[in-house]
Motif scaffolding. Structure first.
Motif, PDB file in Angstrom:
ATOM      1  N   ALA A 178       5.223   6.469   1.614  1.00  0.00           N
ATOM      2  CA  ALA A 178       5.836   5.149   2.200  1.00  0.00           C
ATOM      3  C   ALA A 178       5.201   3.934   1.686  1.00  0.00           C
ATOM      4  N   PHE A 179       5.737   2.959   1.521  1.00  0.00           N
ATOM      5  CA  PHE A 179       5.300   1.892   1.152  1.00  0.00           C
ATOM      6  C   PHE A 179       4.934   0.960   2.353  1.00  0.00           C
ATOM      7  N   VAL A 180       3.767   0.494   2.488  1.00  0.00           N
ATOM      8  CA  VAL A 180       3.464  -0.598   3.838  1.00  0.00           C
ATOM      9  C   VAL A 180       3.268  -1.948   3.213  1.00  0.00           C
ATOM     10  N   ASP A 181       3.723  -2.904   3.858  1.00  0.00           N
ATOM     11  CA  ASP A 181       3.307  -4.288   3.562  1.00  0.00           C
ATOM     12  C   ASP A 181       1.975  -4.598   4.125  1.00  0.00           C
ATOM     13  N   GLY A 208       1.442  -5.450   7.842  1.00  0.00           N
ATOM     14  CA  GLY A 208       1.297  -3.983   8.323  1.00  0.00           C
ATOM     15  C   GLY A 208       2.671  -3.297   8.657  1.00  0.00           C
ATOM     16  N   GLN A 209       3.811  -3.731   8.223  1.00  0.00           N
ATOM     17  CA  GLN A 209       5.146  -3.011   8.444  1.00  0.00           C
ATOM     18  C   GLN A 209       5.428  -1.991   7.245  1.00  0.00           C
ATOM     19  N   ARG A 212       0.811  -1.428  -0.064  1.00  0.00           N
ATOM     20  CA  ARG A 212      -0.052   0.043  -0.015  1.00  0.00           C
ATOM     21  C   ARG A 212       0.922   1.227   0.077  1.00  0.00           C
ATOM     22  N   LEU A 213       0.564   2.059  -0.986  1.00  0.00           N
ATOM     23  CA  LEU A 213       1.459   3.391  -0.951  1.00  0.00           C
ATOM     24  C   LEU A 213       0.550   4.212  -0.159  1.00  0.00           C
ATOM     25  N   VAL A 214       1.371   4.933   0.959  1.00  0.00           N
ATOM     26  CA  VAL A 214       0.554   5.785   1.804  1.00  0.00           C
ATOM     27  C   VAL A 214       1.197   7.385   1.429  1.00  0.00           C
ATOM     28  N   VAL A 215       0.285   8.112   1.102  1.00  0.00           N
ATOM     29  CA  VAL A 215       0.529   9.751   0.622  1.00  0.00           C
ATOM     30  C   VAL A 215      -0.059  10.586   1.254  1.00  0.00           C
ATOM     31  N   SER A 216       0.205  11.884   1.087  1.00  0.00           N
ATOM     32  CA  SER A 216      -0.650  13.116   1.525  1.00  0.00           C
ATOM     33  C   SER A 216      -0.612  13.598   0.113  1.00  0.00           C
ATOM     34  N   ARG A 217      -1.770  14.296  -0.161  1.00  0.00           N
ATOM     35  CA  ARG A 217      -1.826  15.110  -1.272  1.00  0.00           C
ATOM     36  C   ARG A 217      -1.175  16.589  -1.291  1.00  0.00           C
ATOM     37  N   VAL A 244      -7.469  -0.257   4.796  1.00  0.00           N
ATOM     38  CA  VAL A 244      -6.908  -1.626   4.406  1.00  0.00           C
ATOM     39  C   VAL A 244      -5.958  -2.077   5.655  1.00  0.00           C
ATOM     40  N   LEU A 245      -5.240  -0.995   6.129  1.00  0.00           N
ATOM     41  CA  LEU A 245      -4.369  -1.214   7.264  1.00  0.00           C
ATOM     42  C   LEU A 245      -4.867  -1.131   8.724  1.00  0.00           C
TER      43      LEU A 245
END
Length: 354
Positions: free
Chosen positions: A130-133, A137-138, A53-58, A105-106
């Motif tokens: 950040a990429f999260v597995d 969940g890491q 999962r790619l976690v971003v802020s716009r 998802v997380l």
């Protein structure tokens, strides 16, 4: 491609509001989680559709790069995306846009939770992108400079049909050279102005920023894109600073020799990209302004968010096509933004209202 020791941006620091050290030049934290997701899995994280999962802020220009590249390459099916709110507190970016304040998802309220799940004693900045597995969940990596390059090169088996080559092998040396100059003087340069702790540091950063912008104007006066005749990683990296220039950097960061709208070549270039699918449709001007003006309280202690500037000009015609070039090379534009990933239409309407 290295970004001047891969510096962490102040947008991403986990301590809200504290960015300026009086009497000093602004410097950056270069401590990233260097783990990579690769086709051969050599770091223990193989490319695998549906796993990360790619976690971003716009709000963040560095995260905005990843949003654009993922969309241009058509990686939506392979890599899910979680979007934090535009502001953060002293601990972390938070998922306050999601129901119950949890990433769907997380299942976590803070990006910090994914960092601590892998590194219980993690003391660095909690940064986006950040990429999260998803399986553990890491966090895997927050090395934003490498992440977009790996999306182009390591994830090619999952690119959409017609995806552009944003990092063509024959042009990589030139892309690296141009992107590094852009990083040092423009991407980072606006922060060196805004977070300067002395007049001398500000004056030097200001001169360096506008000297580079003048150089870019000259370069782009005879060619449509920064390197070659198609959009590359270098254009993505410059765009995310230019699109924030008048909204926040000109006033908030005192980058005020000229507005972007007063630099004709760069203004046309930025509008050309903004109106290209995959660029402007990722931009949330309200999130951008909320982040800079609310979080950075040592620059804006009242946290008042300005109503202006007028941003309606982003949709005005430009003449860049006369310079030739093929935006996507032998590829095609991305399709419509995926349902659920659209920028809030009210935010766009408000920004373009004029």
């Amino acid at each position: 491609m290295a970004d001047d020791a891969n510096p962490t941006t102040a947008d991403d620091q986990s301590t809200a509001g504290s960015y300026v050290t009086p009497g000093t030049e602004f410097t950056r934290d270069d401590r990233y989680i260097a783990t990579r997701i690769t086709a051969d899995g050599r770091d223990g994280y193989p490319v695998e559709a549906g796993r990360y999962r790619l976690v971003v802020s716009r709000a963040c220009p560095w995260a905005n790069r990843a949003i654009i590249v993922r969309r241009l390459l058509g990686l939506e099916d392979a890599i899910s995306m979680g979007v934090t709110g535009p502001t953060h507190d002293a601990r972390s970016w938070t998922f306050d846009l999601d129901p119950d304040g949890l990433d769907p998802v997380l299942g976590i309220p803070r990006l910090q939770d994914a960092f601590l799940a892998r590194f219980p004693d993690y003391e660095r900045g909690i940064t986006v992108p950040a990429f999260v597995d998803e399986t553990t969940g890491q966090v895997v990596t927050n090395d934003y400079a490498q992440m977009t390059l790996d999306m182009s090169t390591e994830w090619s088996a999952h690119h959409r049909e017609g995806a552009p080559d944003l990092y063509p092998e024959a042009l990589r040396a030139e892309i690296d050279e141009v992107a590094l100059a852009v990083f040092k003087d423009v991407n980072n340069g606006v922060y060196r102005c805004g977070f300067a702790g002395s007049q001398e540091a500000y004056d030097a950063a200001y001169a360096r920023l506008f000297s580079r912008l003048d150089w870019l104007s000259e370069r782009l006066s005879t060619q449509r894109y920064l390197v070659g005749d198609t959009i590359t990683e270098a254009d993505v990296r410059l765009f995310t600073t230019l699109v924030r220039f008048d909204a926040v950097y000109h006033g908030h960061f005192k980058c005020n020799r000229s507005k972007l709208t007063e630099m004709p070549v760069l203004w046309d270039y930025a509008r050309d990209l903004f109106q290209t699918p995959g660029f402007g449709d990722t931009i949330d001007f309200q999130h951008i302004k909320d982040h800079y003006y609310v979080v950075q309280t040592d620059i804006n202690p009242t946290s008042i968010v300005p109503q202006g500037p007028d941003l309606s000009g982003w949709l005005a015609p430009h003449d860049r096509a006369a310079l030739g070039g093929r935006p996507f090379g032998d590829g095609t534009p991305p399709g419509p933004v995926r349902a659920g990933e659209e920028v809030d239409p009210q935010h766009t309407a408000d920004a373009m209202r004029g």
